[in-house]
Design an enzyme around this catalytic site. Structure first.
Site, PDB file in Angstrom:
ATOM      1  CE  LYS A 116      -3.107  -2.900  -0.033  1.00 43.56           C
ATOM      2  NZ  LYS A 116      -3.727  -3.285  -1.296  1.00 43.56           N
ATOM      3  CD  GLU A 200      -4.204   6.594   4.148  1.00 38.41           C
ATOM      4  OE1 GLU A 200      -5.421   6.692   4.343  1.00 38.41           O
ATOM      5  OE2 GLU A 200      -3.716   5.913   3.237  1.00 38.41           O
ATOM      6  CG  HIS A 235     -13.629  -3.088   6.396  1.00 36.84           C
ATOM      7  ND1 HIS A 235     -13.629  -1.758   6.054  1.00 36.84           N
ATOM      8  CD2 HIS A 235     -13.202  -3.145   7.670  1.00 36.84           C
ATOM      9  CE1 HIS A 235     -13.208  -1.045   7.083  1.00 36.84           C
ATOM     10  NE2 HIS A 235     -12.945  -1.856   8.080  1.00 36.84           N
ATOM     11  NE  ARG A 292     -10.969  -8.454  -5.768  1.00 36.91           N
ATOM     12  CZ  ARG A 292     -10.588  -7.612  -4.836  1.00 36.91           C
ATOM     13  NH1 ARG A 292      -9.312  -7.442  -4.565  1.00 36.91           N
ATOM     14  NH2 ARG A 292     -11.474  -6.917  -4.144  1.00 36.91           N
TER      15      ARG A 292
HETATM   16  C1  MV4 Z   1      -9.782   5.333   5.341  1.00 33.11           C
HETATM   17  C2  MV4 Z   1     -10.963   5.884   5.885  1.00 33.11           C
HETATM   18  C3  MV4 Z   1     -10.926   7.189   6.299  1.00 33.11           C
HETATM   19  N1  MV4 Z   1      -9.778   7.904   6.197  1.00 33.11           N
HETATM   20  N2  MV4 Z   1      -8.676   6.089   5.249  1.00 33.11           N
HETATM   21  C4  MV4 Z   1     -11.314   0.837   5.033  1.00 33.11           C
HETATM   22  C5  MV4 Z   1     -10.801  -0.286   4.215  1.00 33.11           C
HETATM   23  C6  MV4 Z   1      -9.526   0.164   3.628  1.00 33.11           C
HETATM   24  N3  MV4 Z   1      -9.407  -0.285   2.284  1.00 33.11           N
HETATM   25  C7  MV4 Z   1      -9.559   1.650   3.728  1.00 33.11           C
HETATM   26  N4  MV4 Z   1     -10.631   1.990   4.603  1.00 33.11           N
HETATM   27  C8  MV4 Z   1     -10.800   3.270   5.021  1.00 33.11           C
HETATM   28  N5  MV4 Z   1      -9.724   4.081   4.922  1.00 33.11           N
HETATM   29  C9  MV4 Z   1      -8.689   7.338   5.661  1.00 33.11           C
HETATM   30  N6  MV4 Z   1      -7.571   8.049   5.599  1.00 33.11           N
HETATM   31  C10 MV4 Z   1     -12.097   5.084   5.952  1.00 33.11           C
HETATM   32  C11 MV4 Z   1     -12.017   3.758   5.522  1.00 33.11           C
HETATM   33  C12 MV4 Z   1     -13.230   2.998   5.658  1.00 33.11           C
HETATM   34  C13 MV4 Z   1     -13.886   2.510   4.527  1.00 33.11           C
HETATM   35  C14 MV4 Z   1     -13.399   2.683   3.245  1.00 33.11           C
HETATM   36  C15 MV4 Z   1     -14.055   2.174   2.158  1.00 33.11           C
HETATM   37  C16 MV4 Z   1     -15.246   1.485   2.339  1.00 33.11           C
HETATM   38  C17 MV4 Z   1     -15.746   1.297   3.584  1.00 33.11           C
HETATM   39  C18 MV4 Z   1     -15.076   1.795   4.705  1.00 33.11           C
HETATM   40  C19 MV4 Z   1     -15.600   1.593   5.974  1.00 33.11           C
HETATM   41  C20 MV4 Z   1     -14.935   2.078   7.063  1.00 33.11           C
HETATM   42  C21 MV4 Z   1     -13.739   2.765   6.897  1.00 33.11           C
END
Ligand code: MV4
Length: 500
Positions: A116, A200, A235, A292
């Protein structure tokens, strides 16, 4: 074009790939574990070969065995589907070494995007906005504290090898940082075999908006518009749609161009997805790349008319895409509901067993991608997704109405499913208004917590159960059969059993 393709997967996605192959005259080879002898993908393929015991680690994840079946059957290519080995660099390399085409990106692109922090650096180099944060993993608590003070609290600790929210920890104040670092590192180590973490800034109440990319072997990189995937729980996505109610033409052009720049600079090939967080203020931030075909790809297919699996096959043979960005048009609106063998009124408790009854919806602009049939088994060993219901409409309102109608027709007996949850989503005022964020499920349904959780959790779960029971539009109840006796706690998230 290939003459024969091996599908290194099971369930609805194996069926989806078999159909695309048959549409273009390619012979198909299925593989199956002992739990899947009578599975739908085995019945639909031209030939099928056993690969081991039910546990995925001893069957669908056995690289050597899969490559061996490809060699023995004369398959020229392998489609990995999603999950399992689809984003595994060693599998892509093993296929290449055996002279079998891996239908996906080059191993180097999988490896780069799997890291990442490397993906974030690639995005920055390509001029794609990333969430403010550290460029590299942090090596000590002191370094993390300095970075956090610079960024401003709250911050997120994320696993460098992560994804899907594992090893992610919110820190709201300096005194929480030390223990959060320890927890994040140990979670990352057990989940990914690598304890590296980075920081982050937190984006509050974002939407999850992702762009579908196709890239051919001749350097052409196109986007097929976006999907909104904000409706998820822990998620796991539950509902996806295309286009996003939050994206207009200007934003789409900006985000799409950014996504294509990143994939072009990374030497990407085949189908892939660039994920963004879209903040309430309209700013977007690169999140990660999925190397994918994704579960939710059909909503893009319904609005663009492009068969993504067929394009994957064409790209893998070295064919040119043969059309330009200006030739890609999105028309109308598509929505997908993931139908899983889980009980939404009991905190999405898994519900395996025999599908004793199956009455599928149909009619105009209704697509059902199922991995099961009436009388078949939903094994306890794998992801509980049993079908995807996808509809198309001229407008979002039209698509929502059509989805409600299709869900009302859909009746499954023998296993509990998420169908009642989806019926409730389709009539929720925030969903109807397109007011979505990653907080939607928690806010609208209390997150569907287990009944055995904390007391506020129980109260919310009871509210969910009530909401789900309040209206049952199904024409006649499904017959009560087989209790889900074989399902165990082992299949719950966090148990180490791979989901998507
Ligand atoms: C975040 C975020 C808020 N701020 N990054 C969750 C899974 C991972 N792929 C990244 N995720 C998140 N990253 C920052 N800087 C909130 C999430 C997140 C989220 C992102 C996409 C879809 C659903 C989510 C549910 C909770 C938190």
């Amino acid at each position: 074009m290939f003459g024969k393709v091996l599908i290194a997967n099971r369930g609805e996605i194996a069926v989806r790939v078999i159909r695309a192959c048959r549409d273009v005259g390619i012979k198909t080879v299925a593989v199956f574990s002992d739990a899947d002898r009578e599975a739908l993908h085995v019945r639909l393929a031209d030939e099928a070969h056993p690969i081991g015991p039910p546990a995925a680690s001893q069957s669908y994840l056995m690289i050597d065995r899969l490559v061996d079946v490809a060699r023995r059957t004369g398959a020229e290519a392998v489609h990995p589907g999603y999950g399992f080995l689809s984003e595994n660099t060693r599998f892509a390399e093993a296929c290449g070494a055996a002279g079998v085409v891996f239908i996906g990106p080059p191993p180097a692109a999988i490896a780069r995007m799997g890291d990442k922090t490397a993906a974030r650096r690639a995005a920055m180099d390509a001029g794609v906005p990333v969430v403010p944060g550290t460029t590299d993993p942090v090596s000590s608590d002191e370094e993390a504290l300095r970075a956090a003070r610079d960024l401003g609290f709250p911050v997120l600790i994320k696993a460098a090898r992560g994804g899907g929210g594992k090893g992610m920890r919110v820190v709201t104040a300096p005194e929480e940082l030390g223990s959060a670092m320890r927890l994040a590192r140990s979670e990352a180590t057990s989940a990914f075999g690598d304890g590296a973490v980075y920081l982050e800034k937190v984006i509050v109440e974002p939407r999850h908006v992702e762009f579908q990319i196709l890239a051919d072997a001749h350097g052409e990189v196109l986007h097929l518009g976006e999907r909104e995937c904000s409706i998820q729980r822990r998620h796991q996505k539950l509902v996806e749609e295309s286009p996003s109610p939050a994206v207009d033409g200007t934003l789409r052009a900006d985000m799409g161009a950014a996504a294509c720049r990143l994939m072009a600079s990374a030497g990407y090939r085949n189908a892939g997805t660039v994920e963004f967080l879209l903040a309430p203020d309209g700013r977007f931030y690169f999140l990660e790349v999925n190397t994918r075909l994704q579960v939710e790809h059909p909503v893009t297919e319904l609005v663009t008319g492009i068969d993504l699996v067929r394009e994957q096959l064409r790209i893998a043979t070295g064919e040119r895409l043969g059309y330009a960005q200006a030739d890609v048009h999105s028309r109308g609106w598509a929505i997908e509901c993931r139908i899983s063998a889980e009980d939404p009124a009991a905190g999405f408790l898994p519900s395996p067993g025999r599908v004793a009854a199956w009455r599928a919806p149909g009619g105009p602009w209704v697509r059902l991608d199922a991995g099961v049939y009436e009388g078949g088994e939903v094994p306890l060993h794998y992801d509980p997704l049993i079908a995807k219901l996808i509809v198309w409409g001229v407008t979002r309102e039209d698509a929502v109405h059509r989805m409600s109608r299709a869900l009302a027709e859909f009746s499954v007996g023998g296993v509990k499913t998420t169908i009642p949850f989806h019926r409730a989503v389709m009539r929720h005022p925030d969903f109807l208004a397109g007011r979505l964020s990653t907080a939607f499920v928690e806010r609208a349904f209390g997150g569907g917590r287990e009944l055995g959780a904390s007391s506020p959790g129980r109260a919310r779960a009871a509210a969910v159960a009530m909401a789900l029971r309040s209206r049952a539009p199904a024409p006649g109840p499904p017959p009560a059969v087989d209790s889900p006796s074989r399902w165990t706690m082992a299949s719950r998230p966090g148990s180490g059993v791979p989901r998507r």
